[in-house]
Design a protein around this motif. Structure first.
Motif, mmCIF file in Angstrom:
data_model
loop_
_atom_site.group_PDB
_atom_site.id
_atom_site.type_symbol
_atom_site.label_atom_id
_atom_site.label_comp_id
_atom_site.label_asym_id
_atom_site.label_seq_id
_atom_site.Cartn_x
_atom_site.Cartn_y
_atom_site.Cartn_z
ATOM 1 N N VAL A 31 16.357 -63.757 48.782
ATOM 2 C CA VAL A 31 17.027 -63.920 47.398
ATOM 3 C C VAL A 31 15.992 -63.970 46.460
ATOM 4 N N PHE A 32 15.988 -62.834 45.411
ATOM 5 C CA PHE A 32 15.188 -62.994 44.161
ATOM 6 C C PHE A 32 16.153 -63.628 42.992
ATOM 7 N N GLY A 33 15.939 -64.742 42.471
ATOM 8 C CA GLY A 33 16.792 -65.330 41.679
ATOM 9 C C GLY A 33 18.291 -65.004 42.002
ATOM 10 N N ARG A 36 20.407 -60.405 45.811
ATOM 11 C CA ARG A 36 20.066 -60.446 47.306
ATOM 12 C C ARG A 36 19.535 -59.141 47.850
ATOM 13 N N ALA A 37 18.240 -59.277 48.048
ATOM 14 C CA ALA A 37 17.491 -58.230 48.483
ATOM 15 C C ALA A 37 17.635 -57.874 49.870
ATOM 16 N N LEU A 38 17.660 -58.722 50.560
ATOM 17 C CA LEU A 38 17.989 -58.777 52.202
ATOM 18 C C LEU A 38 19.111 -59.608 52.337
ATOM 19 N N ASN A 57 17.984 -46.273 47.299
ATOM 20 C CA ASN A 57 17.197 -47.273 46.287
ATOM 21 C C ASN A 57 17.949 -48.381 46.307
ATOM 22 N N GLY A 58 17.313 -49.616 46.241
ATOM 23 C CA GLY A 58 17.475 -51.016 46.247
ATOM 24 C C GLY A 58 18.234 -51.564 47.410
ATOM 25 N N ALA A 59 18.086 -50.790 48.557
ATOM 26 C CA ALA A 59 18.696 -51.465 49.956
ATOM 27 C C ALA A 59 17.896 -52.568 50.304
ATOM 28 N N GLY A 60 16.552 -52.658 50.070
ATOM 29 C CA GLY A 60 15.857 -53.610 50.471
ATOM 30 C C GLY A 60 14.360 -53.188 51.333
ATOM 31 N N LYS A 61 14.312 -51.866 51.523
ATOM 32 C CA LYS A 61 13.310 -51.455 52.337
ATOM 33 C C LYS A 61 11.915 -52.166 51.819
ATOM 34 N N SER A 62 11.601 -51.961 50.716
ATOM 35 C CA SER A 62 10.308 -52.631 50.244
ATOM 36 C C SER A 62 10.155 -53.871 50.769
ATOM 37 N N THR A 63 11.367 -54.817 50.293
ATOM 38 C CA THR A 63 11.427 -56.077 50.344
ATOM 39 C C THR A 63 11.044 -56.381 52.057
ATOM 40 N N PHE A 64 11.660 -55.497 52.909
ATOM 41 C CA PHE A 64 11.580 -55.623 54.395
ATOM 42 C C PHE A 64 9.937 -55.811 54.802
HETATM 43 N N1 LIG Z 1 10.428 -59.429 43.142
HETATM 44 C C1 LIG Z 1 11.621 -59.359 42.928
HETATM 45 N N2 LIG Z 1 12.531 -59.904 41.801
HETATM 46 C C2 LIG Z 1 13.595 -59.617 41.461
HETATM 47 N N3 LIG Z 1 14.193 -58.668 42.193
HETATM 48 C C3 LIG Z 1 13.682 -58.065 43.002
HETATM 49 C C4 LIG Z 1 12.342 -58.156 43.516
HETATM 50 N N4 LIG Z 1 11.905 -57.563 44.392
HETATM 51 C C5 LIG Z 1 13.044 -56.737 44.740
HETATM 52 N N5 LIG Z 1 13.923 -56.902 43.909
HETATM 53 C C6 LIG Z 1 15.648 -56.512 44.096
HETATM 54 O O1 LIG Z 1 15.960 -56.679 45.484
HETATM 55 C C7 LIG Z 1 16.627 -55.468 45.675
HETATM 56 C C8 LIG Z 1 15.920 -54.597 46.816
HETATM 57 O O2 LIG Z 1 14.662 -53.994 46.274
HETATM 58 P P1 LIG Z 1 13.774 -53.214 47.242
HETATM 59 O O3 LIG Z 1 13.364 -53.975 48.535
HETATM 60 O O4 LIG Z 1 12.575 -52.849 46.289
HETATM 61 O O5 LIG Z 1 14.627 -51.780 47.612
HETATM 62 P P2 LIG Z 1 14.131 -50.292 48.071
HETATM 63 O O6 LIG Z 1 12.872 -50.613 48.650
HETATM 64 O O7 LIG Z 1 15.065 -50.312 49.329
HETATM 65 O O8 LIG Z 1 14.304 -49.477 46.967
HETATM 66 C C9 LIG Z 1 16.653 -54.512 44.551
HETATM 67 O O9 LIG Z 1 17.928 -54.905 43.747
HETATM 68 C C10 LIG Z 1 15.398 -54.979 43.765
HETATM 69 O O10 LIG Z 1 15.833 -54.844 42.103
#
Ligand SMILES: Nc1ncnc2c1ncn2[C@@H]1O[C@H](COP(=O)(O)OP(=O)(O)O)[C@@H](O)[C@H]1O
Ligand SMILES: [Mg+2]
Length: 255
Positions: A31-33, A36-38, A57-64
């Motif tokens: 959770v970012f703020g 819910r990214a994951l 987009n926004g599925a959480g891939k980069s956060t993973f």
């Molecule tokens: N550092 C962060 N602070 C706040 N929100 C974030 C941050 N990183 C990612 N998010 C949010 O988390 C969700 C997933 O982001 P991300 O993992 O980048 O998705 P993807 O790579 O699948 O497009 C999005 O809604 C994004 O805006």
């Protein structure tokens, strides 16, 4: 149907190495703020596989990837590397264990030469005498043989991505994470990137790749996971995923 509850584990139970995966994410929430990214992501990666990760987009891939590498910590949940709990291990220690990542935004130093770009990560592990040979090996792996003395900014966009891949291969990692490596590439560069990934994989590197380009994923012929709303939505061979009506619907925004 509840889209988030729908998971196909199509070929997971029969995958040869999944009884002891090299990497395992267990019920991870991030959770970012208020975001819910994951949201309860669980996923296993077998040793030696190429694994593709898809999702809107926004599925959480980069956060993973960030929680795999340790640049972000999960809010709850666990990450296991070769069965060892690495959830609290910082990124530099995970790098020592054999994890490496090329994040979504390219990170080459435009005003340095190709050699100098590679020298930066290599100098921590190799002596000055060993580095030229190691640079040559890395450049051959990414089809940039003989480019040592070119400035990074003179390379095409695709070549800069390959240089970034070479930089993330500097320590010969066991697992390489690639976040959208073909973004902005021409068709030829995309094809070549698939060949580079197959070649690195043939040399034993386990590779997880986040991608949007369906032709590229088909080329890699890899096990594919689809993320949606921060959790695993579907998993299977590329053909199974491509034929899945619900996967198509999440891309159209109707699920
Ligand atoms: N550092 C962060 N602070 C706040 N929100 C974030 C941050 N990183 C990612 N998010 C949010 O988390 C969700 C997933 O982001 P991300 O993992 O980048 O998705 P993807 O790579 O699948 O497009 C999005 O809604 C994004 O805006
Ligand atoms: Mg992303």
């Amino acid at each position: 149907m509840n889209a988030q509850a729908r998971i196909h584990m199509v070929d997971a139970p029969t995958h040869p190495s999944l009884s002891s995966p090299i990497l395992e994410v267990r019920d991870v929430h991030k959770v970012f703020g208020g975001v819910r990214a994951l949201n309860g992501l669980s996923l296993s990666i077998a040793e030696g596989e190429v694994h593709c990760v898809l999702g809107p987009n926004g599925a959480g891939k980069s956060t993973f990837f960030k929680i795999l590498m340790g640049t972000e910590r999960p809010t709850t949940g666990k990450i296991l590397y070769k069965g060892r709990d690495v959830t609290d291990l910082p990124a530099f220690k995970r790098a020592r264990l054999g994890l490496s990542v090329k994040f979504q935004n390219i990170r080459v130093f435009a005003d340095l030469t190709v050699f100098q770009n590679l020298f930066i990560p290599l100098r921590r592990h190799y002596s000055a005498r060993q580095i030229p040979e190691r640079v040559a090996v890395l450049l051959a792996q990414v089809s940039l043989d003989g480019s040592e003395h070119r400035l990074a900014r003179e390379l095409s966009h695709g070549q800069q991505q390959w240089l970034a891949i070479a930089m993330s291969m500097a320590f010969d990692p066991e697992i390489l994470l690639l976040d959208e490596p073909t973004a902005g590439m021409s068709v030829e560069e995309t094809d070549k990137t698939a060949a580079i990934i197959r070649q690195l994989n043939a040399q034993k590197t386990t590779i997880i790749v986040i991608e949007h380009d369906m032709g590229f994923i088909r080329d890699l012929c890899a096990r594919t996971s689809v993320l949606h709303y921060g959790k695993l939505f579907a998993q299977g061979s590329f053909d199974e995923i491509a034929a899945d009506a619900d996967v198509r619907r999440i891309y159209l925004g109707t699920l």
